[in-house]
Design an enzyme around this catalytic site. Structure first.
Site, PDB file in Angstrom:
ATOM      1  N   SER A 653       0.912  -1.110  -0.116  1.00  0.00           N
ATOM      2  CA  SER A 653       0.081  -0.243  -0.159  1.00  0.00           C
ATOM      3  C   SER A 653       0.866   1.195  -0.151  1.00  0.00           C
ATOM      4  O   SER A 653       0.095   2.437  -0.015  1.00  0.00           O
ATOM      5  CB  SER A 653      -0.831  -0.063   1.012  1.00  0.00           C
ATOM      6  OG  SER A 653      -0.040   0.346   2.406  1.00  0.00           O
ATOM      7  N   LYS A 696      -6.264   4.161   8.442  1.00  0.00           N
ATOM      8  CA  LYS A 696      -5.208   5.181   7.801  1.00  0.00           C
ATOM      9  C   LYS A 696      -5.360   6.730   8.030  1.00  0.00           C
ATOM     10  O   LYS A 696      -4.608   8.091   8.036  1.00  0.00           O
ATOM     11  CB  LYS A 696      -4.873   4.291   6.329  1.00  0.00           C
ATOM     12  CG  LYS A 696      -3.879   3.222   6.263  1.00  0.00           C
ATOM     13  CD  LYS A 696      -3.897   2.935   4.898  1.00  0.00           C
ATOM     14  CE  LYS A 696      -3.430   1.362   4.529  1.00  0.00           C
ATOM     15  NZ  LYS A 696      -2.584   0.955   3.626  1.00  0.00           N
TER      16      LYS A 696
END
Length: 804
Positions: A653, A696
C-alpha cells in the site's frame, strides 16, 4: 486539480436516517426470530442435517463472530425436538468372561427402569434367600436327608459288625482309625494269646482277616457314596429353594423384557449364576461375623449383578444434542475409570463411562474443529467412529505404550450427525492434508461476514437490537441509537454498501450502549450512548496509538504535516494489535544518484521487508523502466526506506508514496507534506485499492489535529477505496468544515499532480514529455545520468587500451 479529486463529506461515511426506520424505539419492533444474511449457510445446514446417507457430516466454516455456533445450535435443537428419542445403553457383566462386558439396548427410558428393577431384584434375593434357608420347611427337609443318610450308614455298619462277629472278628480303635481284632469269648485276643495259637490257626485268621478287610473297604466305599448322595441331595434342595425364591420376581422381569432377546439371554445367565452361587447371598459364619459392622463388609460383592446405565434418554425428549466443549479422547469416546482398594487399583464394567459420541448417538454432536485437533488421539478416534459406526471404549494408556490387563467392552453401534465448527483456513488444511476428510464431511456450510445493504437489512438490524434488549433486559434503543448501530455495522464491514454480519461485535456494542444509558439514567438508549460506548471501547485499547501520536506531536517520530520537501512523502501504515488496529503516518524518503543498481529497497536489504512489500517495490521499478527506458539505457540507482521503522514492513500500500518519492527526487520537485498518501500501483501506473483505509485516514488526521489543522491537510486514497469509507464523525465534521480533505485518484499521474502541484506530463508525438512536467524533468535527469554512465564506461575502456 485538487477540487476535481476532493471527495465530498457525503462519501466519507454512510448515513442512516432514523426517521425512515419507522419506529420511535425498539419496544415497537418485533424481535428477530431468523438469521440475517446467511441464506447460503442455512440452506447447507438444512441439507446436511436432514441428509441421512453416510459421510454427510457438516463442517461449518467462517470467521469468528458471525454467529456460526448460535445458528447451528438453534437449527439442531429445532430438528432434534421433532425426532424420536434413541435407545438407552447399559453395560452388564459377562458371566462367561468378566473382562469382556456386554452391552444391552433398551427403548428410550427403559434403561433406567431395568437398572432399578435389577437392583430391586438382587436386594430382594439378598433378603429372601437367607430367610428361606432359615425356614422350618427347608430345615426339616435338610434334616430328613441327613437322617436318612445316617440311618443307611448305621445299617451298613450293623451288617458289617454282624459279619465280623460271625467270622470271629471285632473292631478295635487304632491311631489311624478302626481295625479288625480276632475275638475269644467275645473279647479281643491279646498279643500273648495270638502268639500261643498254632501256625495253622494263625494262617486261618489271616485268611479270614483279608476277606473281612475287603468287606471293610466296600463298607467305606458305600459310606462315601451315601455321603455324596446326601450332599447332592442337599445341593439339589438348596437349588430348588433358591429357584422357588427367584421364580416370581424372575418371571416378572422376563415378561417385562420379553421383546428384547439380548436382555432375556442376560437374565437367564443371571438366574444360572445365582442358583450356582447362592451361598453369596447367605450370611457368613465364623468369628469375624461376631464383630459388629464387619459381617456386611465380608459379604460377597454383588456388583456383578449391577447395571451400568451409560446412556439414558427420556422417551419424550427427542434426539440428543451434545455440544462438547472439551473433546479429549475420554470425553469424546468414553473411558474406563479405576478405583483404589487397599492400595491396589482395579476396575470392572461398572467403571465404564460414556463419551460424547455415545451420548449423541441418534442425534447431533457439535465440536469445535480446532479443539478436536489439539487433543491427542481425538481426531483419529472421531474418524474411526464415523467410518465404523461403532464406539469401542478402550484404556488410553495403551496408546502411550503401557500394556494393561483391563476390560474389553463390547462395541456399541452409533449413528450420529457430527457438526464441526471452524475457520475457513482449517477447512482448507483438512481438505489438503487429511485424505479421509472429504469422505466424512461432505457438506460445507460457509458463513459470510457481510450482507448487501438495503432497507430490509436495516429493519433486520433493528429487530436484532430489539431481540437482544428483550433477552438481556437492556433498555430499549431509540431510533437514533439504532441508526448509529447500523452506521457502525457499515464500519465493521468496511463498506458503504454492505452491513457486517459479525454480530458478536454488534452485540457487544449494544450491550455496552445499554450500560452507559443505565449509568446516565436514560430510559432509552440514545445515539450519544452508542457513541459513548464506541469511545470507551477505543479508549480501553488505544494506549499504543496514543504513545505514537504523542511522539509524532513532540517530534520524536519525525513526520512533517506542513511545507514541501524533495524526495519525501508521508506514507500511511496500519498497526494491528489483536482486535485493535490504528493508522500511523510514516516518513518515506528516496535518494537517486548515478548508477545502474536500480531501485534499492533498504527494508529488503536489511531483511525488514515482507514478500508483498518487496513485490510492490519491484513493481514500481518496472513502471519506471517502462516509462523512461524506451530510447536510452535505464541508468539509475535509487534507495527507498521507511524512516524510523524497526520492525518488518509488509504490504504494497506504500507503492504510490514510494514511487512519488523516487520521481520527486529525480525531477527535483518538492512534495506537499500536508498530504499523506496510500495506495498500490501496478506497472501501468494504475492505482489499486488497499486495506485499512479508514484507520489510515484517521491516523493522519489525528497527527494533523495535534499539530493544528491548517485547512491544507488531507489524505489521498485510491478511488476504488471510496466504497470502503466509514470514517468517524470527527473526521467527517472536519471535512465539512473545510479544515481537512480526502482525495480519490485513479492513476499515478493524478497523484503526482496532487502531491506536487506540477503536471505529470504526457508523452508527445515525438516520444518526449513536456520539459516542465514531472516526467519531463525526470526523463532529462535520467538521460543525463545515462550519459554520465556511458562517458564513464568509455573512459574506462580508453584506460584499459592505454594500459594494455
Amino acid at each position: 486539480m485538487s477540487d476535481k479529486h476532493t471527495l465530498p463529506a457525503s462519501l466519507l461515511a454512510p448515513t442512516v436516517d432514523p426517521s425512515r426506520l419507522g419506529f420511535k424505539d425498539t419496544s415497537e419492533v418485533e424481535p428477530l426470530d431468523e438469521t440475517i444474511g446467511q441464506e447460503r449457510a442455512v440452506e447447507a445446514l438444512e441439507f446436511g442435517l436432514q441428509m441421512k446417507s453416510a459421510g454427510f457430516n457438516i463442517f461449518v466454516s467462517g470467521p469468528v463472530g458471525t454467529g456460526k455456533g448460535t445458528l447451528v445450535r438453534q437449527m439442531v435443537k429445532r430438528l432434534a425436538q421433532a425426532a424420536p428419542a434413541p435407545s438407552d445403553w447399559c453395560y452388564v457383566n459377562n458371566f462367561q468372561d468378566a473382562s469382556r462386558p456386554l452391552c444391552l439396548s433398551f427403548p428410550a427410558g427403559q434403561g433406567a427402569s431395568f437398572k432399578r428393577e435389577m437392583g430391586t431384584f438382587v436386594e430382594r434375593l439378598r433378603r429372601d434367600i437367607p430367610a428361606a434357608f432359615e425356614g422350618k420347611k427347608y430345615l426339616d427337609a435338610k434334616a430328613k436327608i441327613i437322617e436318612d443318610t445316617e440311618g443307611k450308614k448305621k445299617t451298613l455298619f450293623h451288617e458289617l459288625t454282624a459279619l465280623c462277629h460271625e467270622r470271629g472278628f471285632g473292631f478295635e480303635e487304632t491311631p489311624v482309625g478302626f481295625g479288625l481284632a480276632p475275638l475269644k469269648d467275645d473279647r479281643p485276643m491279646s498279643e500273648k494269646e495270638m502268639e500261643e495259637l498254632s501256625e495253622s490257626v494263625q494262617q486261618d485268621l489271616t485268611a479270614r482277616r483279608q476277606s473281612l478287610e475287603s468287606d471293610l473297604r466296600e463298607f467305606h466305599v458305600r459310606t462315601h457314596e451315601l455321603e455324596r448322595e446326601a450332599e447332592q441331595a442337599l445341593h439339589h434342595l438348596d437349588h430348588q429353594i433358591v429357584a422357588n425364591v427367584m421364580q416370581g420376581p424372575y418371571e416378572t422381569l422376563q415378561r417385562t423384557y420379553q421383546a428384547l432377546p439380548s436382555v432375556i439371554t442376560y437374565l437367564q445367565r443371571v438366574q444360572q449364576d445365582i442358583i450356582h452361587q447362592y451361598k453369596d447371598f447367605l450370611p457368613h459364619s465364623g468369628p469375624m461375623s461376631l464383630i459388629p459392622g464387619l459381617e456386611q463388609a465380608r459379604r460377597p460383592d454383588m456388583a456383578r449383578f449391577s447395571v451400568n446405565l451409560i446412556v439414558a434418554h427420556e422417551a419424550t425428549a427427542g434426539a440428543p444434542v451434545v455440544d462438547e466443549s472439551h473433546p479429549t479422547y475420554g470425553n469424546l469416546i468414553g473411558k474406563i475409570e479405576r478405583r483404589a482398594h487397599l492400595g491396589v487399583m482395579y476396575t470392572d464394567f461398572t467403571e465404564i463411562k460414556a463419551g460424547a459420541m455415545l451420548q449423541a448417538s441418534g442425534g447431533y454432536l457439535i465440536l469445535q474443529a480446532l479443539d478436536v485437533l489439539h487433543q491427542p488421539f481425538s481426531w483419529d478416534a472421531l474418524k474411526r467412529v464415523i467410518k465404523t459406526g461403532a464406539v469401542i471404549i478402550e484404556d488410553p494408556a495403551e496408546f502411550y505404550g503401557f500394556a494393561t490387563a483391563g476390560l474389553r467392552p463390547e462395541p456399541i453401534p452409533v449413528s450420529v450427525k457430527v457438526i464441526l465448527v471452524g475457520t475457513t483456513g482449517i477447512y482448507h488444511l483438512l481438505q489438503a492434508y487429511e485424505e479421509d476428510f472429504p469422505k466424512l464431511f461432505k457438506v460445507k456450510a460457509d458463513f459470510d461476514v457481510e450482507v448487501p445493504h438495503d432497507e430490509r437489512q436495516e429493519r433486520q438490524y433493528a429487530r436484532f437490537v430489539a431481540k437482544l434488549c428483550q433477552e438481556e433486559s437492556l433498555p430499549h434503543f431509540g431510533a437514533d441509537a439504532v441508526a448509529e448501530v447500523i452506521r457502525q455495522g457499515f464500519r465493521f464491514a468496511d463498506r458503504h454498501d454492505r452491513l457486517s454480519l459479525r454480530f458478536s461485535l454488534v452485540s457487544d456494542l449494544i450491550r455496552e450502549a445499554g450500560y452507559w444509558a443505565k449509568k446516565g439514567g436514560h430510559s432509552f438508549v440514545t445515539r450519544a450512548d452508542v457513541e459513548a460506548a464506541l469511545a470507551h471501547q477505543r479508549h480501553r485499547v488505544d494506549l499504543p496509538e496514543q504513545w505514537i501520536q504523542d511522539e509524532i506531536r513532540e517530534g520524536t517520530l519525525m513526520v512533517d504535516v506542513q511545507g514541501d520537501v524533495v524526495g519525501q512523502v508521508n506514507g500511511l501504515s496500519v498497526y494491528q494489535l489483536g482486535d485493535f488496529s490504528f493508522g500511523r503516518p510514516t516518513r518515506i524518503t528516496a535518494r537517486t544518484y548515478v548508477g545502474t543498481k536500480g531501485v534499492i529497497d533498504i527494508q529488503r536489504e536489511a531483511e525488514l521487508a515482507g514478500h508483498i512489500h518487496s513485490k510492490g517495490v519491484m513493481t514500481l521499478a518496472g513502471f519506471l523502466a517502462g516509462t523512461f527506458a524506451g530510447a536510452q539505457p535505464f541508468a539509475l540507482s535509487a534507495t527507498l526506506t521507511f524512516e524510523q521503522t524497526y520492525s518488518e514492513v509488509e504490504g504494497d500500500s506504500a507503492a504510490v508514496a514510494e514511487l512519488t518519492a523516487v520521481l520527486s527526487s529525480l525531477a527535483d520537485i518538492p512534495v506537499r507534506q500536508s498530504l499523506a498518501v496510500t495506495g498500490s500501483v501496478n506497472q501501468l501506473g494504475e492505482i489499486q485499492p488497499i486495506g485499512g483505509v479508514n484507520e489510515k485516514i484517521e491516523g493522519f488526521f489525528e497527527s494533523c489535529k495535534r499539530r493544528g489543522l491548517t485547512g491544507t491537510q488531507g489524505v489521498m486514497i485510491p478511488s476504488r477505496n471510496v466504497k470502503h469509507l466509514a470514517l468517524n464523525r470527527t473526521v467527517v465534521e472536519a471535512v465539512e468544515a473545510g479544515t481537512f480533505a480526502v482525495y480519490g485518484v485513479d492513476t499515478i499521474e493524478q497523484a503526482l499532480e496532487l502531491l506536487t502541484g506540477v503536471p505529470a506530463g504526457e508523452r508527445g508525438s515525438d516520444g518526449t514529455f513536456p520539459p516542465d512536467s514531472i516526467y519531463g524533468r525526470a526523463a532529462a535527469r535520467l538521460e543525463e545520468m545515462a550519459q554520465i554512465v556511458a562517458n564513464w564506461g568509455e573512459g574506462e575502456e580508453e584506460a584499459e587500451k592505454v594500459n594494455g
